[in-house]
Design a protein around this motif. Structure first.
Motif, PDB file in Angstrom:
ATOM      1  N   ARG D  39       0.823  -1.221   0.000  1.00  0.00           N
ATOM      2  CA  ARG D  39       0.000   0.000   0.000  1.00  0.00           C
ATOM      3  C   ARG D  39       0.851   1.263   0.000  1.00  0.00           C
ATOM      4  O   ARG D  39       0.465   2.271  -0.585  1.00  0.00           O
ATOM      5  N   HIS D  43       0.274   4.279  -2.493  1.00  0.00           N
ATOM      6  CA  HIS D  43       0.080   5.681  -2.087  1.00  0.00           C
ATOM      7  C   HIS D  43       1.078   6.586  -2.807  1.00  0.00           C
ATOM      8  O   HIS D  43       0.716   7.643  -3.315  1.00  0.00           O
ATOM      9  N   ASP D 247       1.810   4.017   5.685  1.00  0.00           N
ATOM     10  CA  ASP D 247       0.468   3.851   5.114  1.00  0.00           C
ATOM     11  C   ASP D 247      -0.487   4.890   5.714  1.00  0.00           C
ATOM     12  O   ASP D 247      -1.182   5.614   4.988  1.00  0.00           O
ATOM     13  N   ALA D 248      -0.483   4.997   7.018  1.00  0.00           N
ATOM     14  CA  ALA D 248      -1.343   5.991   7.670  1.00  0.00           C
ATOM     15  C   ALA D 248      -0.920   7.410   7.306  1.00  0.00           C
ATOM     16  O   ALA D 248      -1.757   8.276   7.028  1.00  0.00           O
ATOM     17  N   THR D 251      -2.171   8.361   3.953  1.00  0.00           N
ATOM     18  CA  THR D 251      -3.603   8.211   3.703  1.00  0.00           C
ATOM     19  C   THR D 251      -4.338   9.532   3.929  1.00  0.00           C
ATOM     20  O   THR D 251      -4.116  10.198   4.949  1.00  0.00           O
ATOM     21  N   ASP D 252      -5.184   9.866   2.979  1.00  0.00           N
ATOM     22  CA  ASP D 252      -6.050  11.055   3.121  1.00  0.00           C
ATOM     23  C   ASP D 252      -5.259  12.312   3.461  1.00  0.00           C
ATOM     24  O   ASP D 252      -5.731  13.180   4.218  1.00  0.00           O
TER      25      ASP D 252
END
Lengths: 348, 348, 348, 348
Positions: D39, D43, D247-248, D251-252
């Motif tokens: 991931r 990203h 990943d975090a 994200t967004d």
């Protein structure tokens, strides 16, 4: 009467004369931009029957380690015989020059890497696995550390296998002249035609003062060599005197003439000795080194008689190494044999 | 009529003769276990008026990089002049041999490191801070890259400061003979008595074929040197021929005699040139190098007349370097001056 | 139901909680100047019953390679078992960190170096010979790569021999906890009291997120470690989160509790399996690894049933490795045994 | 109220939660063969609007040194600003990882390399001369060590020049998020579209526990990276916990949200401070670092009031660095300003 090594011998007169001649020019361009260095490459191109890129250096260890430095990444593996000079006698020079690559020693009779042994090791090489060092190069020693000589077909089989696994191929030819003299074939047959990419072409053990040539058959591998040689302190400023040695060495077949003499002295010596009782030869004698077991009292008496040679480590008592050189005298050889024979008779 | 560098010159006859003489022995123990190598250490002990440990090597780059390899950890800093050979001309040899230590170049007039500049750099060295490379060694070049010579008091002041900060001290003496000849003092005064731990004692630029000695005044630093030299491919097998050069070089003051000649030729040349109009000398001439600006047409005409020398990079047009050597002939010097004078008159 | 390795397991709740707790402080001094890092050293001092110097790092390879980097010169040799992680599974990290030192693998049953094998190798180490790499360190793996555990007397005998030859001694304790849990003795007995100088104390395989401690019993060896760790990129800035893992791991014997569980699961598993017909155990199971040969159909069927594990290379068909961890569930173990038994009955 | 560095801050809750979530799986494939790591690459491919190859590592020093290790040969030069982290703060990591390449620091205002300064240095780089280290790579720091940000056109101009000279281009993006947040442009514009080959994409200073990604826009350069990362001990086994952080982070837009906060706190702080008398700002504040000179009594009083920050070395008295982070509270900023203002009034 020194049979310790071919490096106890001095310089052959032709090479010393070449140094003197090179000194007649009051000035010459330094760092290899000179006529002698150019001639070395021309000689090698003729000898190997194809264009080559060549770099003179001053020692076999430098030739080998610098060669390997362009053949493997720091995380690579170099496969070699477990008695190879690069593995045993260079105080880790390959590791230093490659930035920490690993040597993978392979055992084999008569100083040679068996094809099936290499195949087995390569089959377990874990190519592509990030946890493992990666297959990078094969280094063969020719003549071998056991005084034997790989046949062209043997070199070709090993190199073919190596190439299948993407390896670069190196030949440590510290005694390359003795190997060629023994086989009496074209140097091309024994090197690039058999799959060798880079050759450490020795001269120091065969009559030079201090000179070896790194010969690239794979030109691409040579691209960074100049920087690496300089960075290692191996680009000498008055290069003409290094190249002059090689120039003379390679002129009119001097290198083969010297090696043939050394080889023939080894043959004479081994034939004389193996005719005696209680003698055991460790390996076939194909170049200028003899590994032989004599009766222990004979060994002691030979030393007392003034002969110099090395006891061979990790062997049975009485096992010695005898090395002949370009300047070994037939009288010395005969004297050695006679002395051994006399002692042998006494013992009997 | 080549003034490009002292490495374009050949070998002085005494040294070539010494090689020939060394070759008369049919055999000698290899790798430095020979009489010549022993004598080199004895000469150096006499010359430096104290016991030293010395190792012959074949190039200045090797001498410097191997010296530094025992003076700094991989995370260390070596302070040097920003024009130092180790910083500029060795393709990163110090970094290779030290396992990645850092050179910290320091600017200074006339090729010398100013004491206050070193003091300032050391004051900001962050010793003990794990984020920073750590102060390890000082390397001075003697004679300097600018052709000037540090006085003993200058060396002593820099070394004293270095020692206060726990540094080891190295002297790149590629032209050490020229420096001693200029100062006309005891070599001891210029080295260990002034605080130097290790000296690269040059011979190649002053009449040898390819020979330098690494001289340890701090014996402890020498402990690992033998392994490092071998590992680098710099332990040549027929060492007698390397040591014979140094033996002759150090016998009866030959090294100083040769350097005095080179220095005096440089003096004669610079005095002749600075008497001409339109000439600007970049640095005091104290050894055998002259950095000088001549009228551009004069430079061109000198080249046409057959003189060889280098344009000096990063300088004003007409700036050249002239290097004299042990074999520079007075007639060549006078011819150079006459040619320049003639052109100068024409121009005027 | 994954028995591939102890590194497929996650983080034990106590350690994850410690990370969260450490995060409650809005700020903490970086690079190890924090309370957690200090506590790690205090724990280790208590556990080993003597002052130690300890450095947290994030991987076993880093712990090992950094340890070795202070134990050998670049021209040194590190003796280890030929299946040692440092020799086989670190892509040459020891060579990188030591500047090109050599590993010398030694064969031995059950993953252990036999004292007489080490003695023989050391007897031929050629200490002091500049042509050879020099004996520098011994590295033992505890628990071994074969899942066995050296007894304190075995460690002591190997270390005593090593010390006689001037070697430094390292223990790769990636599964140190499992070894201590098996022997149920004081960690001191197994390390410095038995002659170990430096320990890679593992936590990652035993419930930590990513944490190991390099523990120095020989304080002098630790002097340069901080610089080497930083230089390798292994000094993490928010060190509290690395140290918090070790802090929790070492608190109230958590490390032993976790290892005891993993070991007991391995015992349960191996006892269940060896009760079945056609099963061959490769090594005694003393820690948390089982190397075992099962009938080939059984292996296939276990995989189909959803169990994950590795086939063991260079072994007979059906040979697999099973690794238990801090979080291996008894039900999974029993399910594995039941599945194997059922297949075994079917086959019979 | 700690303004020492962004590495004194802890972990942002979203990232800690991601670690906890990743731990819910009892097992995951190790060494990066997991869903989280995949991931991360996805990203990054989205963020940079093109396929990339990416490798998580645990520290900025590792990211930088590993990046450089594939961009330069051991005899190469890496050009960088003279205050660059790689030059000053990594204890020689680049030299270690590259096998001894050289950094060539270049001075420039506001932490930036001026194009003309780079041009001048490259014009004198002596490419092809074996005596000189060879031009290999350019490393830019974004945001810079002075807290400023290169504009896309500035990056492009430097990279274009670098490419003309055959250099590879690296961006040390330890504070890349702060730079992108300041410019408010596409990350692609600032990197590969401007000529960057490899990016060290930082997260540790912006809310991660210990995580950075090395992002390759030049896929070919990535080929050997996996081996080099493993060999350096930087391939952690439970990689999911490293990748889960990234990943975090990615994200967004979390990474930009965190950076925008840090940047805005720095703006608030600097605007408050520069409104006071006797204050001198060293560099424009464009990211999350402020270099500012305050009256010496003010500095002392702020410390007494409990604020923590660094005095800036080699600067005038009263010069300090203030760093804001993802978790800097507005009340702390306002309190800092108020305290400084009060003292300023008292002084006046």
């Amino acid at each position: 009467m020194n049979f310790c090594s071919d490096n106890v011998a001095g310089v052959t007169p032709e090479i010393l004369a070449a140094i003197e001649t090179a000194n007649r020019d009051a000035a010459a361009r330094p760092y290899g931009n000179d006529a002698w260095t150019k001639r070395v490459e021309q000689h090698l191109t003729a000898i190997f029957e194809r264009p080559v890129v060549a770099f003179p250096v001053i020692s076999g260890t430098a030739a080998n380690a610098l060669s390997l430095s362009v053949m493997t990444p720091p995380y690579g593996v170099v496969y070699c015989h477990d008695e190879a000079h690069i593995a045993v006698d260079e105080c880790g020079a390959p590791e230093m020059y490659t930035g920490g690559a690993k040597l993978r020693p392979i055992s084999g009779a008569d100083g040679k890497i068996p094809v099936d042994a290499l195949a087995k090791v390569l089959a377990n090489s874990c190519a592509g696995d990030v946890h493992r060092v990666q297959p990078a190069a094969l280094s063969l020693t020719q003549a071998t550390e056991a005084g034997t000589v790989y046949k062209p077909a043997e070199v070709a089989a090993l190199c073919a296998l190596a190439k299948q696994h993407g390896l670069k191929t190196h030949m440590d030819g510290s005694r390359f002249a003795n190997a060629v003299a023994h086989l009496n074939i074209s140097p091309a047959e024994l090197t690039w035609k058999a799959g060798i990419d880079v050759l450490s072409f020795g001269a120091s053990k065969n009559g030079a003062l201090a000179a070896e040539a790194v010969v690239f058959f794979d030109e691409k591998l040579a691209e960074t060599f100049g920087f690496r040689r300089k960075r290692a302190g191996h680009l000498i400023s008055k290069m003409r005197f290094l190249s002059a040695q090689l120039d003379a060495y390679l002129t009119d077949g001097l290198w083969l003439k010297l090696a043939r003499h050394a080889n023939s002295m080894a043959q004479r010596l081994v034939q004389g000795l193996t005719a005696l009782p209680g003698v055991k030869l460790l390996y076939p004698v194909e170049a200028n080194e003899i590994f032989i077991q004599l009766p222990v009292p004979t060994v002691a008496a030979l030393r007392e008689a003034g002969f110099e040679f090395y006891d061979w480590p990790d062997s049975e008592p009485g096992t010695i190494r005898l090395v002949t050189a370009f300047n070994t005298q037939q009288t010395a050889v005969d004297h050695f044999i006679d002395t051994a024979r006399r002692l042998s008779n006494v013992a009997a």
